[in-house]
Design a protein around this motif. Structure first.
Motif, short mmCIF file in Angstrom:
data_model
loop_
_atom_site.label_atom_id
_atom_site.label_comp_id
_atom_site.label_asym_id
_atom_site.label_seq_id
_atom_site.Cartn_x
_atom_site.Cartn_y
_atom_site.Cartn_z
N GLN A 11 50.32 -5.84 69.39
CA GLN A 11 50.27 -6.45 70.61
C GLN A 11 49.47 -5.54 71.79
O GLN A 11 48.63 -6.03 72.47
CB GLN A 11 51.85 -6.64 71.22
N LYS A 39 43.58 -10.69 80.20
CA LYS A 39 42.81 -9.78 80.67
C LYS A 39 41.97 -10.45 81.72
O LYS A 39 41.41 -10.26 82.48
CB LYS A 39 41.86 -9.17 79.85
N ALA A 70 45.62 -11.98 74.67
CA ALA A 70 45.13 -10.96 75.32
C ALA A 70 44.17 -11.02 76.16
O ALA A 70 43.65 -10.58 77.19
CB ALA A 70 44.74 -9.77 74.07
N ARG A 71 43.31 -11.98 75.68
CA ARG A 71 41.73 -12.43 76.47
C ARG A 71 42.25 -13.22 77.71
O ARG A 71 41.74 -12.90 78.83
CB ARG A 71 40.98 -13.20 75.48
N ALA A 111 45.71 -5.78 70.31
CA ALA A 111 44.90 -7.04 70.77
C ALA A 111 44.21 -6.87 72.15
O ALA A 111 43.12 -7.64 72.43
CB ALA A 111 46.04 -8.07 70.85
N PHE A 112 44.56 -5.93 73.11
CA PHE A 112 43.82 -5.80 74.47
C PHE A 112 42.77 -4.99 74.38
O PHE A 112 42.31 -4.85 75.50
CB PHE A 112 45.14 -5.44 75.41
N GLY A 155 50.49 -3.42 76.60
CA GLY A 155 49.14 -3.57 76.34
C GLY A 155 48.40 -4.26 77.29
O GLY A 155 47.18 -3.83 77.93
N ARG A 156 48.91 -5.01 78.26
CA ARG A 156 48.51 -5.71 79.34
C ARG A 156 48.28 -4.62 80.54
O ARG A 156 47.19 -4.35 81.04
CB ARG A 156 49.42 -6.70 80.02
N VAL A 208 53.61 -6.36 74.10
CA VAL A 208 52.65 -7.36 75.01
C VAL A 208 52.41 -6.70 76.38
O VAL A 208 51.18 -6.46 76.75
CB VAL A 208 52.99 -8.39 75.14
#
Length: 587
Positions: free
Chosen positions: A522, A586, A582-583, A525-526, A502-503, A499
């Motif tokens: 993970q 972000k 993820a949303r 999803a971003f 991805g961030r 995760v």
């Protein structure tokens, strides 16, 4: 940025188009679906080596095209126009073909160019990172280059100044080595020249003297014969005794015609011509008599001429066919001897220049080391902070910059001797190279209380992936690249760490275009844009295509990646939850 990539006949991909926008684009799909072909296609556009084996079976050639939005990249526009290509509405079309038989062609702006030219236009725009780059990061040179990139223009200027001095020192070292290595041969050549010039100087010949003396020796050697012949000739022309001679015969003929000249003009003309012949013979007889009188037998002079000719012949046997050639050799030899005799002075000049350059190189190297050490602390702090955000809260990166010390040399005059720093008891000898005096090593302490260890010893595959991503995120702020491509750099990572990767990729995508090939939901999803690679088969031929997913399709793809199921309500719910996380992150 890259706006579009079109691929045809490459590996498992028959024909597909990948539209790229700003932000983060992820590419997912089943193992073996052809995701890596996208990275391969990019490699071809970047000037990489083309492999005929990657051409799809049944196709004559593989072709990759890319559209670059170059409106904010004047360097790309200039390079395209310089290559003879065209820029349309700020966009540049680049292409690469690889034929099944191995031939490759490249195009920039519609113009055919060498592959190297294509690479020079496109490679500054894209940074590609794959699992092989993780291994590259283990190399000392790659670690030093990363530190230098982070140091920015300040380090770049110091490195360039150091490199210039280093190149100049290498040139002086080579010339000095050549002069001293061949000193014995040069000394032997100088001795031979000196001996030869001494011989020529001792004889001291004059231009053309060998020809003149040859004629004189011939005359002296045949003096008696010449005198006898000339006296016989004089007697035949004008005899002092009662013997037939030429003048008497001419005189008798002239008297005979003079007696009848009044009766016929032709007889008178002949008599006049005989008178002219008589005058000429009289002069010729006098000249022959004078020549005969002048001829003397001179044994002493003949001996002197013979000795002089022998000395000249000794020179022509060694230094030229004629005395003129000998004199030309002496002139050239004197110039060459002057050059050889000046070698000692040249050696001293080179040694003095080497000493000066070594001092300058030491000063430039220490300045570069100081700048690197300063940058090392900042880079370590920034990367460690990034690692905290990548689910490695206790990890600490250390950038170790150390100078390469060595034993004391036997002499500073040794070729490529190490550099002397300090004096007295504090003197140190440092090895140097074209990139400075330093060894740079990245060390990782993965947990609290653990000692920093080299990356290849202290980092697992997943940790190494995160270290590389953290470094790239930090470097992106100092030397931005328009487009980053990550090919499964998240291998070996899962859970919370996935995760956070991805961030961080989403964070990087705020300032650059990012394309990621991944197996991790993970990370996917971003994405701002999600592309799925789907493999189909009719039982005979297998093909892959690219599909841009909408929100519903993304949920199904993430559920497949999570649980291997696309119709499971639980997996769909998990996918929706992952997208929501993820949303929020972000935002």
């Amino acid at each position: 940025m890259l706006e579009e990539i079109r691929i045809s006949g490459l590996g498992i991909i028959e024909s597909s188009t990948l539209e790229l926008g700003p932000g983060l684009t992820v590419v997912t799909g089943e193992t073996g679906a052809g995701k890596t072909m996208i990275v391969t296609a990019l490699g071809l556009l970047l000037g990489g080596r083309g492999d005929a084996g990657s051409v799809r079976k049944g196709k004559k050639a593989a072709r990759v095209e890319g559209v670059i939005d170059a409106r904010s990249l004047p360097g790309v526009i200039d390079a395209t126009e310089e290559a003879g290509g065209e820029v349309e509405e700020g966009r540049v079309l680049v292409a690469r073909t690889v034929a099944a038989e191995g031939r490759a062609r490249a195009y920039v702006g519609g113009a055919t160019v060498p592959v190297a030219t294509l690479g020079s236009v496109t490679s500054p725009l894209v940074a590609v990172h794959g699992q092989s780059d993780q291994h590259r990061l283990l190399q000392p040179r790659a670690q030093r280059d990363s530190l230098d990139r982070f140091g920015g223009e300040a380090v770049a200027k110091l490195l360039a100044a150091y490199a210039d001095i280093h190149a100049e020192l290498q040139k002086v070292e080579r010339e000095l080595d050549e002069v001293t290595t061949h000193a014995r041969e040069r000394a032997q050549e100088a001795d031979l020249l000196r001996f030869g010039l001494g011989e020529v100087e001792e004889v001291s010949p004059e231009p053309g003297e060998d020809l003149t003396l040859a004629q004189e020796e011939e005359k002296l050697g045949y003096a008696d014969t010449l005198r006898t012949a000339s006296e016989q000739a004089r007697e035949a022309l004008s005899s002092e005794v009662d013997a037939p001679d030429a003048l008497g015969a001419i005189s008798a003929a002239r008297q005979a015609l003079d007696g009848v000249r009044d009766h016929d003009p032709d007889a008178a003309s002949l008599a006049d011509r005989l008178a002219e012949v008589s005058y000429l013979l009289t002069d010729l007889a006098a000249d022959v008599a004078s020549y005969a009188t002048a001829i003397e037998t001179d044994p002493a002079r003949l001996s002197a001429v013979s000795e002089r000719r022998a000395a000249l012949t000794a020179l022509t046997r060694k230094y030229g066919e004629t005395i003129d050639e000998v004199l030309a050799w002496a002139e050239t030899g004197a110039k060459r001897l002057l050059e050889l005799d000046s070698d000692d002075d040249r050696i001293e000049e080179l040694r003095a220049e080497r000493t000066r350059l070594r001092a300058a190189l030491t000063e430039a190297g220490l300045a570069l080391s100081a700048a690197r050490s300063e940058s090392a602390g900042a880079l370590a702090e920034a990367v460690s902070e990034e690692l905290t955000g990548l689910a490695m809260p206790h990890a600490r990166l250390v950038v170790d910059v150390r100078q390469k010390e060595t034993d004391t040399p036997s002499s500073e005059d040794e070729p490529h001797a190490p550099l002397k720093v300090g004096s007295g008891k504090n003197v140190r000898w440092l090895r140097y190279g074209s990139n400075g005096l330093d060894e740079v090593e990245l060390l990782l302490a993965a947990n609290t209380g653990s000692e920093p260890r080299p990356l290849h010893k202290g980092a697992s595959g997943g940790e190494l992936s995160r270290v590389m991503l953290a470094i790239e995120v930090v470097l992106a702020a100092t030397s931005p690249v328009p487009t980053f491509v990550f090919d499964e750099v998240d291998a070996g990572v899962g859970g919370t760490a996935a995760v956070e990767i991805g961030r961080r990729l989403a964070h990087l995508a705020r300032t650059a275009q990012v394309l990621v090939v991944t197996h991790l939901p993970q990370v996917a999803a971003f994405a701002d844009h999600h592309v799925a690679v789907e493999k189909t088969s009719d039982g005979v031929v297998t093909s892959s295509g690219l599909t841009v997913l909408d929100d519903e399709s993304r949920e199904r793809e993430l559920s497949r990646m999570l649980a291997g199921l696309t119709a499971s309500d639980t997996a769909i719910a998990h996918a929706r939850e992952l997208l929501e996380v993820a949303r929020s992150a972000k935002a």
